[in-house]
Structures are given as structure tokens and as C-alpha cells.
Scaffold this motif. Structure first.
Motif: not given
Length: 238
Positions: A25, A62-64, A66, A160, A163, A168, A170-171, A173
């Protein structure tokens, strides 16, 4: 004299991920010198083209991406799309052209017609809990993948894990403060990437994180990169 603009390749090296398989994160915020997280109610007024370049690099890695529901409404999120050069970088790394985008909402007070959904270049994700209004959940399921993470509130660790299970891990935020605070409370924040804006704001702007109680977490400085009058800070957990 510090460079007026950062080198893009140097930024990718500075924020590189040494292990994409291990869930992470990473928080990204911009803040004024006196601690304000917004100017005229939005964070965008604190940044500049250099901050935007860093944001693009972090999103590319990142993968996503947030965000909290309040941030979607306040910052006008919609149609998040990487530049062509960043898409090419992801293709070279064997990644999808664009990262996914996820919004966390306990009440599901989101309009399915909001640009976050209608202008999305990848199918959005909505993270909520089992007690959220069923009718709103059904409406959002038509425009997004809905993850139920927790019984009466959104559980960050379950979120998490869900995800990561969806490919996914690698978040990135991007706030807001309440979501950042919840992640700190759950002790799941691995990095803070902070752009220190050369501005004094005063006023009543809030902080980058907010919780009901103090939850101190010690971090380690990984880099401090001055670019013009902006300072790019990266902290990692100890």
C-alpha cells in the motif's frame, strides 16, 4: 540550483518496486508547508506540473488506484487515463495498459452516472461491506465490480486481500484523509509519497490523515528530491 523539472526516467528509478508480487500500500499526497491538504477545498491547487508528473509515475507503477468516496466527489475523479508514454512503459513490463481504479464507500452514496463510472477506461471497482444498502449496491453492480469486505464496515485487511486475489497487489491510495487514517489504524501502510508544496495556506484545511484516536507509526525516509521549489519525499515502513 535545483532542476526546474524532474527527469522522468529518474522518477521511475526513485519510485521503483523491487517486488511486484508482494502486496503493498503506497499513499500519495500533496501538502502545503503549513500542513494544509487542500486549497479552496481541493488538493489540486497545491500541486504543479512536477507533482502531476510524479502522480503519473506512481499510477503507472500501480495495479490499482484506490480512493475514498468523498475524494471522488471533491476532486472530480473520472476517466483516469495514463499518458501514451506511460502506457508504453507498462506494456514493456508486461502490465495491462491502465491500472484499475477502486473507490471505498460504506454508504454507497455514489451516482452510477458519475464520471468515475461513465468515463472509466477500465471497469471500476467499488469496495463496501455486507450491511451497505442493497438497492444502491445492485445499481452500482451494473457499472462496477463490487467487493464486499467486512460485515458492518469496510475492513482494510480484507479489502487488500481481495484486491491481491484479483491480481491487484500493488495499491496506490490517493486519499482522502479518513481512508488514509483507516489504513494507518489497520497498520497496512507501506509507503507515503508526499509532495511538499512551497505554499503557506493557513485557513482551516484538514490533514492528510484523520482518525478518532492517535495511532503513531514510525516511518523511514527513503528519499528527498528537490525539484524547483517542490520537495518530493518518500517514506517507507520500518
Amino acid at each position: 540550483m535545483q532542476p526546474a523539472h524532474p527527469d522522468r526516467a529518474a522518477l521511475f528509478a526513485a519510485y521503483a518496486l523491487d517486488d511486484r508480487a508482494t502486496p503493498r500500500v503506497r499513499m500519495n499526497f500533496v501538502m502545503s508547508l503549513d500542513g494544509a491538504v487542500t486549497l479552496d477545498g481541493r488538493s489540486g491547487g497545491l500541486g504543479d506540473e512536477n507533482d502531476q508528473l510524479v502522480m503519473g509515475v506512481l499510477r503507472t507503477l500501480a495495479d490499482v488506484v484506490l480512493v475514498g468516496a468523498g475524494t471522488v466527489r471533491a476532486e472530480g475523479y473520472g476517466g483516469l487515463r495514463l499518458r501514451a508514454a506511460n502506457v508504453e512503459w507498462r506494456r514493456e513490463q508486461g502490465l495491462a495498459d491502465q491500472p484499475r481504479v477502486a473507490v471505498v464507500s460504506a454508504a454507497l452514496d455514489l451516482d452510477p452516472g458519475h464520471p468515475f463510472f461513465s468515463e472509466a477506461v477500465t471497469r471500476p471497482i467499488v469496495v463496501t461491506h455486507a450491511a451497505a444498502p442493497a438497492g444502491r449496491r445492485a445499481a452500482l453492480e451494473a457499472v462496477a465490480d463490487v467487493l464486499v469486505c467486512g460485515e458492518a464496515s469496510v475492513d482494510p485487511r480484507t479489502m487488500l486481500a481481495s484486491l491481491a486475489a484479483a491480481g491487484l497487489p500493488q495499491v496506490l491510495c490517493e486519499g482522502g484523509p479518513h481512508l488514509f487514517g483507516a489504513l494507518i489504524e489497520a497498520d497496512v501502510v507501506d509507503e507515503l509519497c508526499l509532495s511538499l508544496s512551497p505554499m503557506l495556506v493557513a485557513g482551516s484545511a484538514g490533514r492528510i490523515s484523520r482518525t478518532e484516536v492517535e495511532v503513531p507509526r514510525r516511518m523511514r525516509l527513503a528519499h528527498a528530491i528537490p525539484v524547483g521549489d517542490l520537495l518530493l519525499l518518500r517514506y517507507t515502513r520500518r
